[in-house]
Write a protein that holds these residues in place. Structure first.
Motif, PDB file in Angstrom:
ATOM      1  N   LEU A   1     -10.479  -5.237 -58.545  1.00  0.00           N
ATOM      2  CA  LEU A   1     -10.819  -5.838 -59.698  1.00  0.00           C
ATOM      3  C   LEU A   1     -11.152  -5.136 -60.833  1.00  0.00           C
ATOM      4  O   LEU A   1     -10.933  -5.443 -62.001  1.00  0.00           O
ATOM      5  CB  LEU A   1     -11.954  -6.709 -59.405  1.00  0.00           C
ATOM      6  N   THR A   2     -11.938  -4.130 -60.651  1.00  0.00           N
ATOM      7  CA  THR A   2     -12.307  -2.979 -61.789  1.00  0.00           C
ATOM      8  C   THR A   2     -11.047  -2.249 -62.153  1.00  0.00           C
ATOM      9  O   THR A   2     -10.810  -2.370 -63.606  1.00  0.00           O
ATOM     10  CB  THR A   2     -13.340  -2.158 -61.295  1.00  0.00           C
ATOM     11  N   GLU A   3     -10.047  -1.939 -61.443  1.00  0.00           N
ATOM     12  CA  GLU A   3      -9.022  -1.291 -61.890  1.00  0.00           C
ATOM     13  C   GLU A   3      -8.221  -2.232 -62.756  1.00  0.00           C
ATOM     14  O   GLU A   3      -7.391  -1.684 -63.770  1.00  0.00           O
ATOM     15  CB  GLU A   3      -8.256  -0.636 -60.434  1.00  0.00           C
ATOM     16  N   LYS A   4      -8.145  -3.504 -62.420  1.00  0.00           N
ATOM     17  CA  LYS A   4      -7.056  -4.380 -63.011  1.00  0.00           C
ATOM     18  C   LYS A   4      -8.076  -5.197 -64.187  1.00  0.00           C
ATOM     19  O   LYS A   4      -7.248  -5.988 -64.774  1.00  0.00           O
ATOM     20  CB  LYS A   4      -6.528  -5.285 -61.987  1.00  0.00           C
ATOM     21  N   ASN A   5      -9.360  -4.831 -64.526  1.00  0.00           N
ATOM     22  CA  ASN A   5      -9.924  -5.531 -65.390  1.00  0.00           C
ATOM     23  C   ASN A   5      -9.975  -7.011 -65.074  1.00  0.00           C
ATOM     24  O   ASN A   5      -9.644  -7.638 -66.255  1.00  0.00           O
ATOM     25  CB  ASN A   5      -9.558  -4.966 -66.785  1.00  0.00           C
ATOM     26  N   MET A   6     -10.253  -7.190 -63.847  1.00  0.00           N
ATOM     27  CA  MET A   6     -10.103  -8.735 -63.708  1.00  0.00           C
ATOM     28  C   MET A   6     -11.458  -9.270 -63.105  1.00  0.00           C
ATOM     29  O   MET A   6     -12.238  -8.640 -62.468  1.00  0.00           O
ATOM     30  CB  MET A   6      -9.072  -9.188 -62.796  1.00  0.00           C
ATOM     31  N   THR A   7     -11.804 -10.531 -63.429  1.00  0.00           N
ATOM     32  CA  THR A   7     -13.105 -11.205 -63.023  1.00  0.00           C
ATOM     33  C   THR A   7     -12.668 -11.985 -61.521  1.00  0.00           C
ATOM     34  O   THR A   7     -11.455 -12.071 -61.362  1.00  0.00           O
ATOM     35  CB  THR A   7     -13.635 -12.231 -64.047  1.00  0.00           C
ATOM     36  N   GLN A   8     -13.870 -12.289 -60.914  1.00  0.00           N
ATOM     37  CA  GLN A   8     -13.500 -13.041 -59.877  1.00  0.00           C
ATOM     38  C   GLN A   8     -12.722 -14.493 -59.941  1.00  0.00           C
ATOM     39  O   GLN A   8     -12.123 -15.009 -59.379  1.00  0.00           O
ATOM     40  CB  GLN A   8     -14.799 -13.342 -59.046  1.00  0.00           C
ATOM     41  N   TYR A   9     -13.247 -14.804 -61.222  1.00  0.00           N
ATOM     42  CA  TYR A   9     -12.569 -16.202 -61.742  1.00  0.00           C
ATOM     43  C   TYR A   9     -11.241 -16.222 -61.829  1.00  0.00           C
ATOM     44  O   TYR A   9     -10.342 -16.760 -61.456  1.00  0.00           O
ATOM     45  CB  TYR A   9     -13.281 -16.786 -62.971  1.00  0.00           C
ATOM     46  N   GLN A  10     -10.919 -14.986 -62.706  1.00  0.00           N
ATOM     47  CA  GLN A  10      -9.395 -14.623 -62.941  1.00  0.00           C
ATOM     48  C   GLN A  10      -8.516 -14.644 -61.674  1.00  0.00           C
ATOM     49  O   GLN A  10      -7.455 -15.047 -61.609  1.00  0.00           O
ATOM     50  CB  GLN A  10      -9.136 -13.452 -63.834  1.00  0.00           C
ATOM     51  N   LEU A  11      -9.086 -14.037 -60.676  1.00  0.00           N
ATOM     52  CA  LEU A  11      -8.350 -13.688 -59.160  1.00  0.00           C
ATOM     53  C   LEU A  11      -8.287 -14.864 -58.674  1.00  0.00           C
ATOM     54  O   LEU A  11      -7.313 -15.345 -58.235  1.00  0.00           O
ATOM     55  CB  LEU A  11      -9.317 -12.462 -58.353  1.00  0.00           C
ATOM     56  N   SER A  12      -9.388 -15.794 -58.638  1.00  0.00           N
ATOM     57  CA  SER A  12      -9.507 -17.113 -58.057  1.00  0.00           C
ATOM     58  C   SER A  12      -8.002 -17.975 -58.424  1.00  0.00           C
ATOM     59  O   SER A  12      -7.398 -18.499 -57.898  1.00  0.00           O
ATOM     60  CB  SER A  12     -10.867 -17.735 -58.267  1.00  0.00           C
ATOM     61  N   THR A  13      -8.020 -17.958 -59.926  1.00  0.00           N
ATOM     62  CA  THR A  13      -7.178 -18.766 -60.714  1.00  0.00           C
ATOM     63  C   THR A  13      -5.631 -18.294 -60.327  1.00  0.00           C
ATOM     64  O   THR A  13      -4.564 -18.980 -60.094  1.00  0.00           O
ATOM     65  CB  THR A  13      -7.362 -18.692 -62.289  1.00  0.00           C
ATOM     66  N   LYS A  14      -5.511 -16.954 -60.183  1.00  0.00           N
ATOM     67  CA  LYS A  14      -4.241 -16.290 -59.885  1.00  0.00           C
ATOM     68  C   LYS A  14      -3.546 -16.389 -58.476  1.00  0.00           C
ATOM     69  O   LYS A  14      -2.458 -16.381 -58.381  1.00  0.00           O
ATOM     70  CB  LYS A  14      -3.931 -14.855 -60.452  1.00  0.00           C
ATOM     71  N   SER A  15      -4.831 -16.357 -57.733  1.00  0.00           N
ATOM     72  CA  SER A  15      -4.334 -16.399 -56.121  1.00  0.00           C
ATOM     73  C   SER A  15      -4.415 -17.875 -55.664  1.00  0.00           C
ATOM     74  O   SER A  15      -3.782 -17.945 -54.473  1.00  0.00           O
ATOM     75  CB  SER A  15      -5.362 -15.602 -55.411  1.00  0.00           C
ATOM     76  N   GLY A  16      -4.922 -18.705 -56.093  1.00  0.00           N
ATOM     77  CA  GLY A  16      -5.094 -20.183 -55.845  1.00  0.00           C
ATOM     78  C   GLY A  16      -6.242 -20.267 -54.693  1.00  0.00           C
ATOM     79  O   GLY A  16      -6.246 -21.173 -54.222  1.00  0.00           O
ATOM     80  N   LEU A  17      -7.039 -19.184 -54.455  1.00  0.00           N
ATOM     81  CA  LEU A  17      -8.222 -19.206 -53.697  1.00  0.00           C
ATOM     82  C   LEU A  17      -9.326 -19.856 -54.440  1.00  0.00           C
ATOM     83  O   LEU A  17      -9.568 -19.754 -55.559  1.00  0.00           O
ATOM     84  CB  LEU A  17      -8.514 -18.090 -53.235  1.00  0.00           C
ATOM     85  N   PRO A  18     -10.155 -20.720 -53.855  1.00  0.00           N
ATOM     86  CA  PRO A  18     -11.495 -21.074 -54.378  1.00  0.00           C
ATOM     87  C   PRO A  18     -12.252 -20.051 -54.876  1.00  0.00           C
ATOM     88  O   PRO A  18     -12.198 -18.969 -54.102  1.00  0.00           O
ATOM     89  CB  PRO A  18     -12.015 -21.973 -53.254  1.00  0.00           C
ATOM     90  N   ARG A  19     -12.932 -20.250 -56.044  1.00  0.00           N
ATOM     91  CA  ARG A  19     -13.889 -19.115 -56.479  1.00  0.00           C
ATOM     92  C   ARG A  19     -15.007 -18.884 -55.454  1.00  0.00           C
ATOM     93  O   ARG A  19     -15.351 -17.547 -55.351  1.00  0.00           O
ATOM     94  CB  ARG A  19     -14.456 -19.275 -57.699  1.00  0.00           C
TER      95      ARG A  19
END
Length: 79
Positions: free
Chosen positions: A15-33
């Motif tokens: 997440l740090t390497e890709k400069n992403m937040t948990q929220y952004q990951l949840s949106t992109k992956s389809g997983l609940p936050r």
């Protein structure tokens, strides 16, 4: 270290390497936050490969890249 701790640490690295937040990951992956948060906080005693796969899709990496870290060396993991 437990496997779920290694997964948590690796996810935080990525997440740090890709400069992403948990929220952004949840949106992109389809997983609940809450699932992403539970992974980070080591709430799950074990990790399903399906969830790791969905995380990888959200990060736009392959599973092999996720696990290609010294965190997953046998010498670092508890049985």
């Amino acid at each position: 270290m437990q496997l779920n701790q290694a997964v948590s640490m690796r996810l935080q690295e990525l997440l740090t390497e890709k400069n992403m937040t948990q929220y952004q990951l949840s949106t992109k992956s389809g997983l609940p936050r809450s699932t992403v948060s539970n992974i980070i906080n080591c709430t799950y005693p074990s990790m399903k490969l399906r969830i790791v796969h969905e995380v990888c899709q959200g990060l736009e990496i392959g599973i092999n890249e996720f696990f290609s870290s010294p965190l997953f060396d046998e010498t670092n993991l508890e049985p």
